[in-house]
Design a protein around this motif. Structure first.
Motif, PDB file in Angstrom:
ATOM      1  N   LEU A 150       0.802  -1.220   0.000  1.00  0.00           N
ATOM      2  CA  LEU A 150       0.000   0.000   0.000  1.00  0.00           C
ATOM      3  C   LEU A 150       0.838   1.275   0.000  1.00  0.00           C
ATOM      4  O   LEU A 150       0.535   2.211  -0.775  1.00  0.00           O
ATOM      5  CB  LEU A 150      -0.952  -0.010   1.198  1.00  0.00           C
ATOM      6  CG  LEU A 150      -1.926   1.162   1.305  1.00  0.00           C
ATOM      7  CD1 LEU A 150      -2.783   1.265   0.060  1.00  0.00           C
ATOM      8  CD2 LEU A 150      -2.810   1.021   2.546  1.00  0.00           C
ATOM      9  N   PRO A 151       1.922   1.414   0.788  1.00  0.00           N
ATOM     10  CA  PRO A 151       2.701   2.666   0.736  1.00  0.00           C
ATOM     11  C   PRO A 151       3.272   2.965  -0.654  1.00  0.00           C
ATOM     12  O   PRO A 151       3.282   4.121  -1.098  1.00  0.00           O
ATOM     13  CB  PRO A 151       3.824   2.424   1.749  1.00  0.00           C
ATOM     14  CG  PRO A 151       3.259   1.435   2.699  1.00  0.00           C
ATOM     15  CD  PRO A 151       2.420   0.528   1.865  1.00  0.00           C
ATOM     16  N   GLU A 186       0.444   4.243  -2.767  1.00  0.00           N
ATOM     17  CA  GLU A 186       0.075   5.609  -2.418  1.00  0.00           C
ATOM     18  C   GLU A 186       1.136   6.601  -2.914  1.00  0.00           C
ATOM     19  O   GLU A 186       0.806   7.723  -3.336  1.00  0.00           O
ATOM     20  CB  GLU A 186      -0.098   5.720  -0.902  1.00  0.00           C
ATOM     21  CG  GLU A 186      -1.324   4.966  -0.383  1.00  0.00           C
ATOM     22  CD  GLU A 186      -1.413   5.001   1.123  1.00  0.00           C
ATOM     23  OE1 GLU A 186      -0.375   5.267   1.774  1.00  0.00           O
ATOM     24  OE2 GLU A 186      -2.517   4.767   1.670  1.00  0.00           O
ATOM     25  N   VAL A 221       0.534   7.199  -6.487  1.00  0.00           N
ATOM     26  CA  VAL A 221      -0.606   8.110  -6.671  1.00  0.00           C
ATOM     27  C   VAL A 221      -0.152   9.554  -6.484  1.00  0.00           C
ATOM     28  O   VAL A 221      -0.511  10.449  -7.274  1.00  0.00           O
ATOM     29  CB  VAL A 221      -1.737   7.759  -5.677  1.00  0.00           C
ATOM     30  CG1 VAL A 221      -2.822   8.835  -5.697  1.00  0.00           C
ATOM     31  CG2 VAL A 221      -2.335   6.405  -6.004  1.00  0.00           C
ATOM     32  N   VAL A 228      -4.392   5.497  -8.830  1.00  0.00           N
ATOM     33  CA  VAL A 228      -5.453   5.593  -7.808  1.00  0.00           C
ATOM     34  C   VAL A 228      -6.220   4.275  -7.693  1.00  0.00           C
ATOM     35  O   VAL A 228      -6.512   3.801  -6.592  1.00  0.00           O
ATOM     36  CB  VAL A 228      -6.403   6.756  -8.146  1.00  0.00           C
ATOM     37  CG1 VAL A 228      -7.626   6.737  -7.215  1.00  0.00           C
ATOM     38  CG2 VAL A 228      -5.685   8.087  -8.037  1.00  0.00           C
ATOM     39  N   ALA A 268      -4.206   1.647  -5.769  1.00  0.00           N
ATOM     40  CA  ALA A 268      -4.211   1.888  -4.325  1.00  0.00           C
ATOM     41  C   ALA A 268      -5.567   1.528  -3.719  1.00  0.00           C
ATOM     42  O   ALA A 268      -5.646   0.911  -2.643  1.00  0.00           O
ATOM     43  CB  ALA A 268      -3.861   3.349  -4.046  1.00  0.00           C
ATOM     44  N   ASP A 269      -6.641   1.910  -4.422  1.00  0.00           N
ATOM     45  CA  ASP A 269      -7.979   1.570  -3.925  1.00  0.00           C
ATOM     46  C   ASP A 269      -8.195   0.063  -3.892  1.00  0.00           C
ATOM     47  O   ASP A 269      -8.864  -0.461  -2.989  1.00  0.00           O
ATOM     48  CB  ASP A 269      -9.048   2.231  -4.805  1.00  0.00           C
ATOM     49  CG  ASP A 269      -9.095   3.744  -4.610  1.00  0.00           C
ATOM     50  OD1 ASP A 269      -8.558   4.222  -3.595  1.00  0.00           O
ATOM     51  OD2 ASP A 269      -9.670   4.433  -5.476  1.00  0.00           O
ATOM     52  N   ARG A 294      -6.548  -1.292  -0.769  1.00  0.00           N
ATOM     53  CA  ARG A 294      -7.343  -0.963   0.418  1.00  0.00           C
ATOM     54  C   ARG A 294      -8.593  -1.849   0.499  1.00  0.00           C
ATOM     55  O   ARG A 294      -8.977  -2.305   1.587  1.00  0.00           O
ATOM     56  CB  ARG A 294      -7.752   0.503   0.387  1.00  0.00           C
ATOM     57  CG  ARG A 294      -6.592   1.490   0.505  1.00  0.00           C
ATOM     58  CD  ARG A 294      -7.113   2.894   0.682  1.00  0.00           C
ATOM     59  NE  ARG A 294      -6.040   3.874   0.566  1.00  0.00           N
ATOM     60  CZ  ARG A 294      -5.759   4.547  -0.549  1.00  0.00           C
ATOM     61  NH1 ARG A 294      -6.499   4.334  -1.652  1.00  0.00           N
ATOM     62  NH2 ARG A 294      -4.773   5.413  -0.587  1.00  0.00           N
TER      63      ARG A 294
END
Length: 376
Positions: free
Chosen positions: A109-110, A113, A116, A151, A154-155, A158
């Protein structure tokens, strides 16, 4: 010598003939007495056939089903790292039930992000260049697509982390745990049953000929052997729009309150639909009926007029009847009996047609429409 033997034989023959004659007279006398013997009257209890109005019920058997019930399962594959519930406990909507390993997703995830953030900065920069007409619209659209892809990535990470945290979709009671800590769950594998048992549905079938008598909102009474002697009332909330082509039955669903969760999904239940009209019936005690495979019958008590050498009294007439439904201690008579006729109410198995009786109702039991079992 021969003469003496003949005299002895003659004497024996006369003796035997005499004894036979005496016995013949005795037997004839006994037969004559037996033909004139009248057994003493039987003591009986009686009841009068009376008209009454009973609730009109449509009865069926059905099963109970939770208003909301589901087997909670894993949406994604993963290792179980946390079980946050106890078997049989009550949960609210959104409560966490189970956690799966999300270390790899959290590690990615980092980076996603950061991608992004970089794509957003580049997009802002290229927006200014587009306004200055340094780059073409096509180049800007390409950078815009790159930003959207970052984006979306990343979504997606999550969403994966969120899906690996299994939550209760609604409030209810949990069943038995089906997983263990450290287990690798496959996609769709069951975790625990979740049921919302209050209120509860009662599903049942009725013949198609009863369809015109049914309607949403009609009262129903539900009984089950799990709650002996207890009746729970509810209402019809749904009627299937089609009739089963195989059985010609129509499916109905009633909603029944379930405080204390005494009723459980999957239980067998007896359902009685209460019609808004009452049926006129002719009733007698159920114990007045002599049940037989060929036909049921009752013993009607009639007055016997006085005859020469005999007194007036009461005698029995066996009457065959066709019965209807039962209600409490009573049974409805569809045909074979008239209102006001008196029938023997108990001990009918020992009676016979034409038998003389004496009525004594001092020991007659009390017949009720809603009998209760007393602990004596």
């Amino acid at each position: 010598m021969t003469k003496r033997i003949l005299i002895t034989l003659l004497g024996l023959i006369l003796l035997i003939a005499g004894i036979a004659g005496i016995k013949t007279l005795q037997i004839r006398k006994m037969i004559a007495q037996g033909s004139q013997f009248v057994p003493p009257p039987e003591i009986v209890t009686t009841a009068v056939a009376e008209k009454d109005s009973w609730e009109s019920l449509l009865t069926a058997v059905g099963s109970l089903e939770a208003v909301r019930g589901v087997t909670v399962s894993a949406e994604l594959s993963g290792k179980v790292v946390g079980i946050e519930f106890e078997a049989g406990s009550t949960v609210q909507k959104g409560d966490i039930l189970l956690r799966q390993d999300t270390s790899s997703e959290k590690a990615r995830l980092p980076g996603a992000e950061a991608a992004v953030a970089l794509a957003r900065s580049n997009l802002d920069r290229y927006r200014e260049l587009l306004q200055q007409r340094v780059i073409s619209q096509a180049e800007y659209d390409s950078f815009s697509a790159t930003y959207k892809q970052a984006v979306a990535e990343a979504d997606n990470i999550r969403a994966t982390i969120e899906k690996k945290t299994v939550r209760a979709p609604f409030g209810g009671r949990l069943g038995i745990r089906l997983v263990n800590l450290g287990q690798i769950l496959n996609e769709g594998e069951a975790i625990v049953s979740l049921q919302a048992p209050d209120p509860i549905y009662a599903n049942f079938l009725l013949p198609q000929q009863d369809l015109t008598q049914l309607g949403v909102g009609m009262a129903v009474r539900v009984t089950t052997d799990a709650l002996p002697g207890e009746t729970i009332e509810g209402t019809i909330t749904a009627i299937n729009p089609e009739v089963d082509a195989a059985t010609r039955n129509i499916r109905l669903q009633a909603t029944v309150p379930n405080p204390g969760e005494k009723l459980r999904p999957g239980m067998f239940a007896s359902v009685a639909v209460v019609r808004p009209v009452q049926d006129p019936v002719l009733t007698i005690p159920a114990t007045a009926v002599l049940y037989a495979p060929y036909s049921d019958s009752v013993f009607v008590v009639e007055e016997k007029p006085a005859e020469q050498g005999a007194e007036a009294g009461k005698v029995l007439r066996q009457q065959f009847v066709r019965l209807g439904r039962k209600h409490g201690d009573f049974v409805a008579v569809a045909s074979g009996l008239e209102e006001g006729e008196t029938v023997v109410s108990t001990g009918v198995f020992k009676l016979r047609n034409g038998q003389a009786v004496v009525v004594d109702n001092t020991l007659s039991p009390e017949f009720k429409l809603a009998p209760t079992v007393e602990n004596n």
